[in-house]
Enzyme design. Structure first.
Site, short mmCIF file in Angstrom:
data_model
loop_
_atom_site.label_atom_id
_atom_site.label_comp_id
_atom_site.label_asym_id
_atom_site.label_seq_id
_atom_site.Cartn_x
_atom_site.Cartn_y
_atom_site.Cartn_z
N ARG A 32 40.00 50.94 44.69
CA ARG A 32 41.14 51.84 44.86
C ARG A 32 41.39 52.67 43.60
O ARG A 32 41.98 53.74 43.67
CB ARG A 32 42.35 50.95 45.17
N LYS A 77 38.22 46.23 33.53
CA LYS A 77 38.24 44.80 33.20
C LYS A 77 38.79 44.01 34.38
O LYS A 77 39.97 44.12 34.72
CB LYS A 77 39.13 44.53 31.98
N PRO A 78 37.92 43.20 35.00
CA PRO A 78 38.41 42.33 36.08
C PRO A 78 39.09 41.11 35.49
O PRO A 78 38.99 40.83 34.29
CB PRO A 78 37.12 41.92 36.80
N ALA A 79 39.79 40.35 36.33
CA ALA A 79 40.38 39.09 35.90
C ALA A 79 39.26 38.09 35.57
O ALA A 79 38.19 38.12 36.19
CB ALA A 79 41.27 38.53 37.00
N GLY A 103 48.75 43.99 38.42
CA GLY A 103 48.92 42.61 37.95
C GLY A 103 50.38 42.30 37.74
O GLY A 103 51.26 42.88 38.40
N SER A 104 50.64 41.40 36.80
CA SER A 104 52.00 40.91 36.62
C SER A 104 52.86 41.91 35.83
O SER A 104 52.35 42.72 35.05
CB SER A 104 51.97 39.57 35.89
N THR A 105 54.16 41.78 36.04
CA THR A 105 55.09 42.72 35.41
C THR A 105 55.01 42.64 33.89
O THR A 105 54.97 43.67 33.20
CB THR A 105 56.52 42.41 35.88
N GLU A 158 50.78 48.88 39.14
CA GLU A 158 51.14 48.27 40.43
C GLU A 158 51.44 46.81 40.12
O GLU A 158 50.54 46.03 39.82
CB GLU A 158 50.00 48.42 41.44
N ARG A 180 47.76 35.93 55.21
CA ARG A 180 46.67 36.72 54.63
C ARG A 180 46.44 36.25 53.20
O ARG A 180 47.37 36.14 52.40
CB ARG A 180 47.09 38.19 54.67
N CYS A 215 50.45 40.84 46.93
CA CYS A 215 51.69 41.31 46.31
C CYS A 215 52.65 41.90 47.34
O CYS A 215 53.82 42.06 47.04
CB CYS A 215 51.38 42.32 45.22
N GLU A 271 57.91 35.28 43.02
CA GLU A 271 56.83 35.21 44.01
C GLU A 271 56.23 33.81 44.00
O GLU A 271 55.78 33.33 42.96
CB GLU A 271 55.72 36.20 43.67
N SER A 283 48.64 48.31 54.43
CA SER A 283 47.54 48.73 53.55
C SER A 283 46.59 49.67 54.29
O SER A 283 46.06 49.33 55.34
CB SER A 283 46.77 47.50 53.07
P1 ADP Z 1 48.14 37.19 37.25
O1 ADP Z 1 49.38 36.46 36.88
O2 ADP Z 1 48.05 37.61 38.65
O3 ADP Z 1 46.88 36.55 36.75
P2 ADP Z 1 47.98 39.08 35.11
O4 ADP Z 1 48.89 40.24 34.89
O5 ADP Z 1 47.98 38.00 34.11
O6 ADP Z 1 48.32 38.58 36.56
O7 ADP Z 1 46.49 39.58 35.28
C1 ADP Z 1 46.13 40.84 35.80
C2 ADP Z 1 45.04 41.43 34.94
O8 ADP Z 1 45.57 41.67 33.64
C3 ADP Z 1 43.83 40.51 34.73
O9 ADP Z 1 42.66 41.31 34.65
C4 ADP Z 1 44.13 39.89 33.38
O10 ADP Z 1 42.98 39.44 32.71
C5 ADP Z 1 44.71 41.09 32.68
N1 ADP Z 1 45.47 40.80 31.46
C6 ADP Z 1 46.24 39.71 31.19
N2 ADP Z 1 46.77 39.81 29.96
C7 ADP Z 1 46.32 40.99 29.42
C8 ADP Z 1 46.50 41.67 28.18
N3 ADP Z 1 47.28 41.17 27.21
N4 ADP Z 1 45.89 42.86 28.01
C9 ADP Z 1 45.11 43.37 28.98
N5 ADP Z 1 44.91 42.79 30.16
C10 ADP Z 1 45.50 41.61 30.39
#
Ligand code: ADP
Length: 530
Positions: A205, A220-222, A271-273, A293, A321, A327, A435, A495
């Site tokens: 996306r 950068k993936p998780a 990702g997270s807030t 997002e 799902r 989210c 959540e 979606s």
């Molecule tokens: P979740 O709680 O769903 O894991 P995160 O916000 O921690 O959500 O993760 C979403 C993405 O942000 C992931 O790719 C994670 O590796 C990345 N991430 C987490 N911390 C950082 C940071 N300090 N800088 C850049 N990316 C980050």
């Protein structure tokens, strides 16, 4: 728990239709040994894809180990390039930027279309990757591959290319200026940071509109789910350096490197807030554009006159799902007091009949929905803590909420939670504040529409919201009053690549998808022709 067939939904069972939606791929996660397969990605062992090839890890850095959330088994061991790989990716993307921006938009669109073809051809391999690294069920994995591909297809269309190419002349002659001409240019290098719950689709996306617009990307993936992003990059029929991926256990090191880099002109994050806000702060130092997002806690409102089977079906489909790990999942269910008992009973029956907790790699019984593992033990603990908090506060657990032991009984494995139905949940309980990111169905009664709108809007987030109302005018009126970026009225299937996805307030900044999803990757240039 088995129950007699409920009166409410009877033979026509609207919920079965909802649950079947989106499960169309014949491949259903059966992989081969192509370049996007688990086997090929594991064999390569490269945790970074930079300048069109694998990148070695930083000397002495521990490898990034990818585990299967259900079995606990090791899926792959990848090199972790950390900050040096992030810098190399920036250099590769910056090096490719000028030529890619100068490539005609029609050619870029054609490349994005070939990329979609490559995903179609590798759909089985990609689904198998999603099952292995993320614990997705076969159905959810196949649906995610199709969803990811739909973004590439959408941004390969002539309409999307025309949006990029659009030139707007403005007659300024009455002011003595001449003609203003507004054109669009790619913003430059884009940093894309994505979460584990939709590791392929969230990246698609972002990269599809970016690449069509003429940008180059560092992604950068998780750490939990790096393989699908590496697979996406490996399948891209693009010049070296246009799309680069850096997988790492040290997210902050990579993020900091990119946020500090002047060459990176935009960050797009899902990702997270907390992390998103931190990235936005860091991005401000170099004047980057920011799209975020973030999370939500979507309300689902069921009015007294609603079609209850449809509402139950919609809720089941949306909440089961990805085992509740989306989210836009409806995490706050408000049901009019006059029907909340009937609704709870029908929902319990629906869960008993349709939810099949267990191994995500095994097809569920006919007509049922497999409920797979949560991503890790921390996620399981969070669900348990939120359910416990609600019970302590006086809510009632009707069914579910137990953890299914892993098949082999050992290690960090299993993570399957049986869908939990709770009644009597109040706004002060943690389930209505945070959540759960799991298969939890918390119900709360309401009395008036004004009351429920106020309660639905009472959180600082606003991503998705849902309404089931018997009277369409009431449904639309409620939708207009809900503070959310997206509202489903009588449907939960929000979606779609053709529409703008995103939230208001702390749920995010900007939109992804549709033609508006291109604008964050385009600078406007005004040229005055005197
Ligand atoms: P979740 O709680 O769903 O894991 P995160 O916000 O921690 O959500 O993760 C979403 C993405 O942000 C992931 O790719 C994670 O590796 C990345 N991430 C987490 N911390 C950082 C940071 N300090 N800088 C850049 N990316 C980050």
């Amino acid at each position: 728990m088995q129950r007699a067939a409920p009166r409410l939904w009877g033979a026509a069972a609207g919920w079965r239709r909802h649950l079947a939606t989106g499960v169309t791929s014949a491949s259903r996660g059966r992989g081969s040994d192509g370049p996007a397969s688990v086997a090929a990605l594991a064999r390569s062992g490269a945790g970074a894809y930079v300048g069109g090839g694998g990148q070695p890890g930083a000397p002495g850095a521990p490898p990034l180990v990818v585990h299967n959330p259900y079995t606990g088994g090791r899926v792959a061991t990848l090199s972790d390039g950390g900050a040096p790989a992030a810098a190399a990716a920036t250099a590769a993307a910056a090096g490719a930027a000028t030529a890619w921006a100068a490539t005609p938009t029609a050619n870029r669109a054609a490349a994005v279309g070939r990329w979609a073809d490559a995903l179609d051809a590798a759909a089985g391999d990609l689904a198998a990757v999603l099952v292995a690294e993320g614990g997705k069920t076969l159905a959810d994995a196949a649906a995610e591959v199709a969803y990811a591909t739909s973004y590439l297809r959408y941004y390969a269309t002539a309409a999307a290319a025309a949006h990029v190419e659009a030139v707007t002349p403005i007659d300024l002659s009455d002011g003595g200026g001449g003609t203003g001409v507004v054109t669009k240019e790619p913003v430059g290098v884009v940093a894309a940071i994505t979460p584990w719950n939709f590791p392929l689709a969230m990246l698609a996306r972002k990269v599809a509109p970016a690449v069509l617009a003429g940008c180059t990307v560092v992604a950068k993936p998780a750490a939990e789910t790096p393989l699908s992003a590496l697979a996406l990059a490996r399948l891209a029929p693009l010049p070296p350096g246009v799309v680069n991926v850096v997988a790492t256990a040290d997210a902050a090191a990579v993020g900091d490197t990119w946020m500090a880099a002047g060459a990176v002109r935009k960050v797009t994050f899902t990702g997270s807030t907390g992390v998103g806000v931190g990235l936005a702060r860091a991005a401000a130092g170099t004047g980057k554009r920011v799209s975020l997002e973030l999370g939500g806690l979507a309300p689902l409102i069921v009015t007294a006159d609603a079609d209850l089977p449809a509402a139950v079906g919609g809720l089941l489909a949306a909440r089961l799902r990805c085992s509740g790990q989306t989210c836009i999942s409806p995490g706050r269910v408000y049901v009019h007091r006059s029907v909340v008992g009937a609704f709870a009973s029908a929902l319990a029956d629906g869960l008993a009949a349709a939810a099949a907790p267990g191994d995500p790699a095994v097809e569920p019984p006919d007509g049922a929905t497999r409920v797979g593992p949560l991503i890790h033990s921390g996620a399981v603990h969070k669900v348990q803590a939120l359910v416990r908090d609600a019970l302590d506060g006086g809510a009632t657990l009707v069914t579910g909420g137990t953890v299914v032991p892993a098949a082999d009984g050992g290690g960090d494995a299993g993570h399957v939670v049986t869908p939990a139905l709770l009644t009597g949940v109040t706004d002060r309980m943690r389930l209505f504040q945070e959540e759960a990111f799991g298969p939890v169905f918390p119900l709360s009664p309401f009395d008036t529409l004004d009351e429920v709108v106020g309660r639905a809007n009472s959180l600082p987030v606003g991503l998705a919201a849902y309404v089931y109302a018997g009277d369409p005018a009431t449904g639309r009126a409620l939708a207009a009053r809900l503070q959310a970026g997206m509202v489903g009225v009588g449907s939960v299937a929000l979606s779609d690549a053709r529409v703008p996805f995103g939230g208001v307030r702390l749920s995010g900044v900007g939109r992804e998808g549709g033609l508006p999803g291109l604008d964050p990757y385009l600078e406007l240039k005004y040229t005055l022709l005197g």
